[in-house]
Design a protein around this motif. Sequence first.
Motif, PDB file in Angstrom:
ATOM      1  N   UNK A   1      12.851   9.111 -18.931  1.00  0.00           N
ATOM      2  CA  UNK A   1      12.667   8.852 -17.514  1.00  0.00           C
ATOM      3  C   UNK A   1      11.182   8.753 -17.110  1.00  0.00           C
ATOM      4  N   UNK A   2      10.363   9.609 -17.732  1.00  0.00           N
ATOM      5  CA  UNK A   2       9.140   9.706 -17.399  1.00  0.00           C
ATOM      6  C   UNK A   2       8.225   8.652 -18.012  1.00  0.00           C
ATOM      7  N   UNK A   3       8.563   8.515 -19.331  1.00  0.00           N
ATOM      8  CA  UNK A   3       7.729   7.223 -19.857  1.00  0.00           C
ATOM      9  C   UNK A   3       8.278   6.013 -18.985  1.00  0.00           C
ATOM     10  N   UNK A   4       9.093   5.791 -18.572  1.00  0.00           N
ATOM     11  CA  UNK A   4       9.621   4.499 -17.978  1.00  0.00           C
ATOM     12  C   UNK A   4       9.027   4.593 -16.626  1.00  0.00           C
ATOM     13  N   UNK A   5       8.623   5.832 -16.063  1.00  0.00           N
ATOM     14  CA  UNK A   5       8.093   5.846 -14.918  1.00  0.00           C
ATOM     15  C   UNK A   5       6.682   5.458 -14.940  1.00  0.00           C
ATOM     16  N   UNK A   6       5.801   6.171 -16.055  1.00  0.00           N
ATOM     17  CA  UNK A   6       4.745   5.588 -16.224  1.00  0.00           C
ATOM     18  C   UNK A   6       4.181   4.135 -16.205  1.00  0.00           C
ATOM     19  N   UNK A   7       5.077   3.505 -17.132  1.00  0.00           N
ATOM     20  CA  UNK A   7       4.973   1.931 -17.019  1.00  0.00           C
ATOM     21  C   UNK A   7       5.204   1.290 -15.642  1.00  0.00           C
ATOM     22  N   UNK A   8       6.271   2.110 -14.846  1.00  0.00           N
ATOM     23  CA  UNK A   8       6.413   1.701 -13.599  1.00  0.00           C
ATOM     24  C   UNK A   8       5.315   1.397 -12.535  1.00  0.00           C
ATOM     25  N   UNK A   9       4.742   2.709 -12.918  1.00  0.00           N
ATOM     26  CA  UNK A   9       3.454   3.036 -12.038  1.00  0.00           C
ATOM     27  C   UNK A   9       2.404   1.921 -12.414  1.00  0.00           C
TER      28      UNK A   9
ATOM     29  N   UNK B   1       0.761  -1.184  -0.035  1.00  0.00           N
ATOM     30  CA  UNK B   1       0.033   0.004   0.011  1.00  0.00           C
ATOM     31  C   UNK B   1       0.613   1.294  -0.077  1.00  0.00           C
ATOM     32  N   UNK B   2       1.749   1.250   0.936  1.00  0.00           N
ATOM     33  CA  UNK B   2       2.717   2.451   0.960  1.00  0.00           C
ATOM     34  C   UNK B   2       3.350   2.669  -0.356  1.00  0.00           C
ATOM     35  N   UNK B   3       4.110   1.403  -1.146  1.00  0.00           N
ATOM     36  CA  UNK B   3       4.465   1.736  -2.495  1.00  0.00           C
ATOM     37  C   UNK B   3       3.735   2.347  -3.513  1.00  0.00           C
ATOM     38  N   UNK B   4       2.561   2.117  -3.541  1.00  0.00           N
ATOM     39  CA  UNK B   4       1.580   2.463  -4.470  1.00  0.00           C
ATOM     40  C   UNK B   4       1.545   4.041  -4.099  1.00  0.00           C
ATOM     41  N   UNK B   5       1.432   4.467  -2.791  1.00  0.00           N
ATOM     42  CA  UNK B   5       1.068   5.797  -2.417  1.00  0.00           C
ATOM     43  C   UNK B   5       2.394   6.949  -2.789  1.00  0.00           C
ATOM     44  N   UNK B   6       3.479   6.050  -2.286  1.00  0.00           N
ATOM     45  CA  UNK B   6       4.926   6.891  -2.589  1.00  0.00           C
ATOM     46  C   UNK B   6       5.231   6.793  -3.930  1.00  0.00           C
ATOM     47  N   UNK B   7       5.058   6.111  -5.043  1.00  0.00           N
ATOM     48  CA  UNK B   7       5.240   6.112  -6.370  1.00  0.00           C
ATOM     49  C   UNK B   7       4.282   7.008  -6.896  1.00  0.00           C
ATOM     50  N   UNK B   8       3.127   7.192  -6.422  1.00  0.00           N
ATOM     51  CA  UNK B   8       2.187   8.095  -6.959  1.00  0.00           C
ATOM     52  C   UNK B   8       2.610   9.267  -6.725  1.00  0.00           C
ATOM     53  N   UNK B   9       2.922   9.908  -5.328  1.00  0.00           N
ATOM     54  CA  UNK B   9       3.419  11.239  -5.120  1.00  0.00           C
ATOM     55  C   UNK B   9       4.663  11.368  -5.440  1.00  0.00           C
ATOM     56  N   UNK B  10       5.354  10.380  -5.996  1.00  0.00           N
ATOM     57  CA  UNK B  10       6.594  10.649  -6.580  1.00  0.00           C
ATOM     58  C   UNK B  10       6.305  11.282  -8.118  1.00  0.00           C
ATOM     59  N   UNK B  11       5.462  10.533  -8.622  1.00  0.00           N
ATOM     60  CA  UNK B  11       5.064  11.031 -10.017  1.00  0.00           C
ATOM     61  C   UNK B  11       4.552  12.455 -10.093  1.00  0.00           C
TER      62      UNK B  11
END
Length: 227
Positions: A117-125, A91-101
């Motif tokens: 970096x952004x595009x890889x980030x979107x797929x990471x999310x 749960x924490x990871x979903x929140x933190x990754x989302x706020x990082x985005x």
Amino acid sequence: MTAKVITWLDERLGLTTIYDTVLDRKVPKVNWWFTLGSASLFLFVLQGVTGLFLTVYYVPSPDKAYDSIQYIMTGVTFGWLIRGIHHWGATLMVIIVFVHMLRTFFMGAYKYPREITWVTGVILLLATLGMGFTGYLLPWNQRAFWATTVGTEIPATAPLIGDFLLRVLRGGGDLSGVTLARFFSVHIWFLPVVLIGLVSVHMYLVVKLGISSMPKGEEQANPGEMD
Ligand code: HEM
């Protein structure tokens, strides 16, 4: 003695260069919002390590999955701790990754030269959300079963391919042991491979391009336009 070993290894592996490039690189003056990527990375590793330990006792079959989790919680030494960290870490990871985005979006960190970096980030999310979705079914309790029943019905409403998507996700018309097997496989093999690959590219780019600096205020950025 230790110094000699380190020098010996350094000459052959270039440890100092790796240390200087990765850990001792110059960063602009930033604030706490810039630590969320590293927090995501930490949680990703934590989830990986605790997940590995869980696979020692977890059994992905409809008649054993629930009991194996009960056993982890009550019978295995520190099993409750490992599972607790994995459960809340998700749960924490979903929140933190989302706020990082959100941080990289609102500070314009996705702009040139950091588009990839952004595009890889979107797929990471998306992969992180996929981990949450597939992991939720694994305890095979009532909540997991019905949440996944509803969750797999959502793509089924898509025009034309809806029924196909539902069958691919469930491995048939209904939720069954086949669904559990494929969710487990996606959770521990497919998505982790995607995540490890993309996190590597993401990190390479962060080191190569350096971190963006704090966006400047309107007047500082375009002094001529203000008057
Ligand atoms: C597993 C998920 C992720 C991990 C482990 C991760 C890790 C990191 C790390 C350690 C940094 C450098 C420090 C920082 O700026 O916070 C970073 C930067 C960055 N990340 Fe992520 N990230 C993830 C997901 C995402 C997502 C979902 C997006 C956007 C859709 C994204 C976009 C970016 C961008 C644009 C930068 C460059 C920031 C800058 O230069 O200021 N990342 N990431």
